[in-house]
Design an enzyme around this catalytic site. Structure first.
Site, PDB file in Angstrom:
ATOM      1  N   LYS A  91      -3.515  -8.147  25.382  1.00 48.67           N
ATOM      2  CA  LYS A  91      -4.143  -6.840  25.559  1.00 48.67           C
ATOM      3  C   LYS A  91      -3.316  -5.742  24.904  1.00 48.67           C
ATOM      4  O   LYS A  91      -3.817  -4.652  24.659  1.00 48.67           O
ATOM      5  CB  LYS A  91      -4.341  -6.544  27.043  1.00 48.67           C
ATOM      6  CG  LYS A  91      -3.039  -6.438  27.809  1.00 48.67           C
ATOM      7  CD  LYS A  91      -3.249  -5.871  29.190  1.00 48.67           C
ATOM      8  CE  LYS A  91      -1.945  -5.684  29.903  1.00 48.67           C
ATOM      9  NZ  LYS A  91      -1.342  -6.926  30.372  1.00 48.67           N
TER      10      LYS A  91
ATOM     11  N   LYS B 206       9.385  -8.596  28.893  1.00 46.53           N
ATOM     12  CA  LYS B 206       8.762  -7.331  29.289  1.00 46.53           C
ATOM     13  C   LYS B 206       9.761  -6.188  29.347  1.00 46.53           C
ATOM     14  O   LYS B 206       9.416  -5.050  29.056  1.00 46.53           O
ATOM     15  CB  LYS B 206       8.055  -7.471  30.642  1.00 46.53           C
ATOM     16  CG  LYS B 206       6.781  -8.286  30.550  1.00 46.53           C
ATOM     17  CD  LYS B 206       5.848  -7.974  31.708  1.00 46.53           C
ATOM     18  CE  LYS B 206       4.532  -8.732  31.543  1.00 46.53           C
ATOM     19  NZ  LYS B 206       3.667  -8.609  32.724  1.00 46.53           N
TER      20      LYS B 206
ATOM     21  N   LYS C 275       0.308 -15.047  20.909  1.00 46.98           N
ATOM     22  CA  LYS C 275      -0.743 -15.118  21.938  1.00 46.98           C
ATOM     23  C   LYS C 275      -1.715 -13.956  21.830  1.00 46.98           C
ATOM     24  O   LYS C 275      -1.324 -12.843  21.495  1.00 46.98           O
ATOM     25  CB  LYS C 275      -0.099 -15.067  23.334  1.00 46.98           C
ATOM     26  CG  LYS C 275       0.085 -16.434  23.950  1.00 46.98           C
ATOM     27  CD  LYS C 275       0.573 -16.331  25.377  1.00 46.98           C
ATOM     28  CE  LYS C 275      -0.459 -15.716  26.295  1.00 46.98           C
ATOM     29  NZ  LYS C 275      -0.130 -15.831  27.723  1.00 46.98           N
TER      30      LYS C 275
END
Ligand code: TRP
Length: 353
Positions: A215, A120, A212
């Site tokens: 969003k 992240k 994966k």
């Protein structure tokens, strides 16, 4: 002193979902559907983790909306907020308080190993928030405030669950004299087990079976959102990437075909069966036959959830009341734990509060 400590529940589930927008099939199959199933066998606490969300920038109005949307998804999927507890994290201040104590228990070296932070924060680590780095200690606090024994999560959260156990163990060790001295004997915090199972613990992108479903993927075709219309769902499945071969008749043969394996896994999870059962049903059939069947199944499962979510979002006072009620019940447990923890750690005045 006996009787002061809460007894350890033997089967308490806790889990959390971040209100960061765009709930998709991966969240539903990997998390929410398992939450629903566990209600039968466990006391469950399901939390919309708004404090985790702000570890990266969230527009405040969007955060409110997304908090309601995750709650609506929980309820629409079949979580019963009268039998179990549903609330948003920031309404129970004890999460932040216990996270601080865990910041002083966890070691820099442990957090430095967390792969989610590395992913992240990306290349610009200097510019990541301090909260993003200490994210796992707040997650450990979420779980251990309620002394949860089982945590259903996607497989990307396994490392955070291991860290939660390390924190529990170090706390139990560091304060063993205090814990035992107060007649508690055993470990204070349980060593929580992850619950990671089922055919769709990893739902992959519809455009790339090695990534994966996410969003943040720029292509909306890569995911099925819980708010997608029936037409969108059917279109996205029709356009999903596949290979030219018909479906194989063994799971092993699927391993080298990530897109095919993903669609089979999604079908199995939606149908509540197994990849093996799906393969037996569709072996040798082309995708032109499998995809419409998958689309029908997906629409049949998701459409009722979708319309109930929309109804709830139109009545958000009702959603807010569910969260307030859940927060009151969560706080009762959390405040009891914090009272004990303050005393264990040596904070003067803990009893009086
Ligand atoms: N980190 C989890 C995720 O991103 C969300 C989360 C926060 C959580 N606190 C939790 C999950 C406690 C399980 C238990 O998916």
């Amino acid at each position: 002193m006996n009787g002061f400590y809460m007894s350890q529940p033997s089967n308490r589930v806790f889990s959390g979902v971040q209100p960061t927008g765009n709930l998709h099939l991966g969240n539903y199959l990997g998390a929410i559907r398992k939450f629903v199933a566990l209600q039968e066998s466990h006391d469950c606490i399901y939390c919309v983790v708004d404090m985790h969300a702000i570890t990266v920038w969230q527009d405040p109005a969007e955060l409110v909306r997304n908090t309601r949307e995750v709650t609506a998804a929980f309820i629409a999927s079949g979580i019963d907020p009268s039998k179990h507890i549903v609330f948003n994290q920031s309404q129970v201040g004890e999460h932040a308080e216990l996270a601080w104590i865990f910041n002083c228990v966890a070691r820099m070296g442990w957090l430095n190993r967390m792969t989610q932070f590395k992913e992240k924060a990306g290349k610009d680590r200097e510019n990541a928030s301090v909260g993003l780095f200490s994210y796992p200690t707040l997650m450990a606090a979420d779980i251990l405030l309620y002394r949860a024994t089982h945590v259903p999560v996607g497989d990307d959260q396994k490392q955070h669950l291991e860290l939660t156990r390390d924190i529990a163990q170090k706390f139990n060790n560091d304060f063993s004299a205090q814990i035992a001295g107060f007649g508690h004997g055993e470990q204070y915090f349980p060593l929580t087990e992850p619950v990671i199972e089922g055919p769709a613990t990893r739902v992959m992108s519809l455009r790339d079976g090695t990534k994966k479903m996410s969003k943040s993927d720029p292509s909306d075709l890569s995911r099925i959102n819980l708010t997608d219309s029936a037409d969108d769902i059917a279109k996205k499945i029709r356009k999903a990437k596949t290979d030219p071969e018909p479906l194989s008749d063994s799971i092993d043969a699927l391993k080298a075909r990530p897109e095919a394996e993903n669609l089979v896994g999604i079908y199995a999870a939606l149908e509540d069966s197994s990849k093996q059962a799906v393969i037996e049903q569709f072996a040798g059939k082309p995708f032109s036959e499998f995809k419409p069947a998958l689309a029908d199944l997906a629409v049949a499962r998701l459409e009722p959830i979708n319309s109930e979510m929309r109804r709830l979002m139109d009545h958000h006072d009702h959603v807010d009341a569910i969260l307030a009620n859940g927060a009151n019940r969560a706080r009762e447990i959390a405040s009891q734990t914090m009272k004990e923890v303050r005393e264990i750690v040596g904070f003067l005045g803990a009893r009086a509060r």
